[in-house]
Every structure is written in structure tokens, then in C-alpha cells.
Design a protein around this motif. Structure first.
Motif, PDB file in Angstrom:
ATOM      1  N   UNK A 123       0.174 -38.182  -3.638  1.00 43.83           N
ATOM      2  CA  UNK A 123       0.486 -37.970  -2.225  1.00 43.83           C
ATOM      3  C   UNK A 123      -0.734 -37.400  -1.517  1.00 43.83           C
ATOM      4  N   UNK A 124      -1.020 -37.907  -0.372  1.00 44.01           N
ATOM      5  CA  UNK A 124      -2.150 -37.420   0.412  1.00 44.01           C
ATOM      6  C   UNK A 124      -2.099 -38.008   1.797  1.00 44.01           C
ATOM      7  N   UNK A 125      -3.002 -37.537   2.652  1.00 40.33           N
ATOM      8  CA  UNK A 125      -3.097 -38.056   4.008  1.00 40.33           C
ATOM      9  C   UNK A 125      -3.539 -39.508   3.972  1.00 40.33           C
ATOM     10  N   UNK A 126      -2.970 -40.298   4.878  1.00 40.85           N
ATOM     11  CA  UNK A 126      -3.312 -41.719   4.960  1.00 40.85           C
ATOM     12  C   UNK A 126      -4.384 -41.917   6.019  1.00 40.85           C
ATOM     13  N   UNK A 167     -18.694 -30.342   0.055  1.00 39.26           N
ATOM     14  CA  UNK A 167     -17.296 -30.619   0.386  1.00 39.26           C
ATOM     15  C   UNK A 167     -16.806 -31.872  -0.326  1.00 39.26           C
ATOM     16  N   UNK A 168     -15.508 -31.917  -0.563  1.00 34.82           N
ATOM     17  CA  UNK A 168     -14.827 -33.086  -1.125  1.00 34.82           C
ATOM     18  C   UNK A 168     -13.632 -33.397  -0.240  1.00 34.82           C
ATOM     19  N   UNK A 169     -13.502 -34.649   0.117  1.00 34.46           N
ATOM     20  CA  UNK A 169     -12.329 -35.103   0.853  1.00 34.46           C
ATOM     21  C   UNK A 169     -11.743 -36.286   0.102  1.00 34.46           C
ATOM     22  N   UNK A 170     -10.440 -36.374   0.080  1.00 30.88           N
ATOM     23  CA  UNK A 170      -9.766 -37.492  -0.569  1.00 30.88           C
ATOM     24  C   UNK A 170      -8.628 -37.935   0.351  1.00 30.88           C
ATOM     25  N   UNK A 171      -8.572 -39.234   0.617  1.00 35.21           N
ATOM     26  CA  UNK A 171      -7.496 -39.791   1.438  1.00 35.21           C
ATOM     27  C   UNK A 171      -6.929 -41.026   0.750  1.00 35.21           C
ATOM     28  N   UNK A 172      -5.691 -41.335   1.083  1.00 35.46           N
ATOM     29  CA  UNK A 172      -5.082 -42.598   0.681  1.00 35.46           C
ATOM     30  C   UNK A 172      -5.471 -43.591   1.766  1.00 35.46           C
ATOM     31  N   UNK A 173      -6.052 -44.701   1.362  1.00 39.28           N
ATOM     32  CA  UNK A 173      -6.605 -45.653   2.309  1.00 39.28           C
ATOM     33  C   UNK A 173      -5.785 -46.938   2.349  1.00 39.28           C
TER      34      UNK A 173
END
Length: 157
Positions: free
Chosen positions: A89-92, A50-56
Motif C-alpha cells: 500500500x502506498x500513495x498512487x 531522501x527516499x520516496x516510493x510511490x505506486x505508479x
């Protein structure tokens, strides 16, 4: 909350306030010390990669009690991170140190940004052998006339 959403909300605010789910506020002299992208590349217990990417965002409290981060300044930091780091754009996800560094989802309640507690979960429950939810049974529905297969002194127990 997505990065695009916070960028729409910030221009409508006078102050940036973060609140924990328990109602406590992040001290108003906090700093946003980091804006970036965090990528997690992992394998779950079922063998799926799996790969997950978030804006931190990282929030930090300093001893400069007069510091106040204004919405325009945070918007500038976000735009700079998009420009210099290529953040999309991505989930924070927000990092904030309470008793330890916690990771939170971000929501907006119309007035404050709310740090929503995150939880862990098994991503491969079927492969892990985690049973489906057990049916709920009322004790009053169990028969009181069941006989035991064991009798006292039978040696089965």
C-alpha cells in the motif's frame, strides 16, 4: 490516494473515468499499461539523502476506440501487481501523456478519479537561502515625506 483506497472504490463503480484538474477527461478508450512501484533515491540541495516510493499507474491512449477498462479489470491488474511484484500500500502517482508525460497525484471526487497536478518545491529551503515569506506592505502606509540621501548632481547615483 493510497492503493488501498482505490481498491475499495473500484467495486462501487460502473466505469473507470479519469479527469484532469482543468475538467478535461482522459479519453474513455485509455489503457492502464503499467502498475508498479517507483523508487526515487536522491539528495536534496541541502545535502539530505531522501527516499520516496510511490505506486505508479501509467495511462495510455491507443487507437482502439472501442476499448473500455472496467473497474473489475483494473482491480484484477492491481491485485496481480501486488501478488507478482510485492507491491505494498502506498500513495498512487499517475503518469499520463498530455503534451508531455506528466505525473499526477490521484484523488476521487465521488464519481471520477481526478489527476491532480503535481508541483516541485525546494526540500531544504533553510539550507538553500530561500527567504521566508516577505511581509506584505500597503503602499499607502509608506511615508511620502522621506527624503533621499542623494541629491541631483551629487554623484551618488
Amino acid at each position: 490516494m493510497k492503493l488501498s483506497e482505490i481498491k475499495e472504490i473500484l467495486p462501487t463503480l460502473e466505469n473507470v473515468e479519469f479527469q484532469l484538474e482543468n475538467g478535461a477527461f482522459v479519453p474513455e478508450h485509455f489503457h492502464v499499461t503499467e502498475v508498479g512501484t517507483v523508487t526515487k533515491h536522491f539528495i536534496d540541495c541541502g545535502g539530505t539523502i531522501r527516499n520516496e516510493r510511490v505506486v505508479n499507474f501509467q495511462l495510455w491512449n491507443a487507437d482502439d476506440f472501442e476499448h473500455r477498462l472496467k473497474p473489475g479489470k483494473l482491480l484484477h491488474i492491481i491485485r496481480l501487481s501486488e501478488e507478482k511484484l510485492g507491491i505494498e500500500d502506498g500513495d498512487i502517482e499517475v503518469e499520463y501523456q498530455n503534451t508531455t508525460i506528466g505525473k499526477y497525484d490521484l484523488k476521487f471526487n465521488g464519481k471520477h478519479f481526478v489527476l491532480k497536478n503535481k508541483t516541485t518545491a525546494c526540500l531544504a529551503q533553510d539550507a538553500c537561502g530561500i527567504p521566508a515569506e516577505k511581509p506584505k506592505v500597503n503602499l499607502s502606509e509608506l511615508s511620502t515625506h522621506q527624503t533621499s540621501c542623494c541629491t541631483p548632481n551629487s554623484g551618488c547615483c
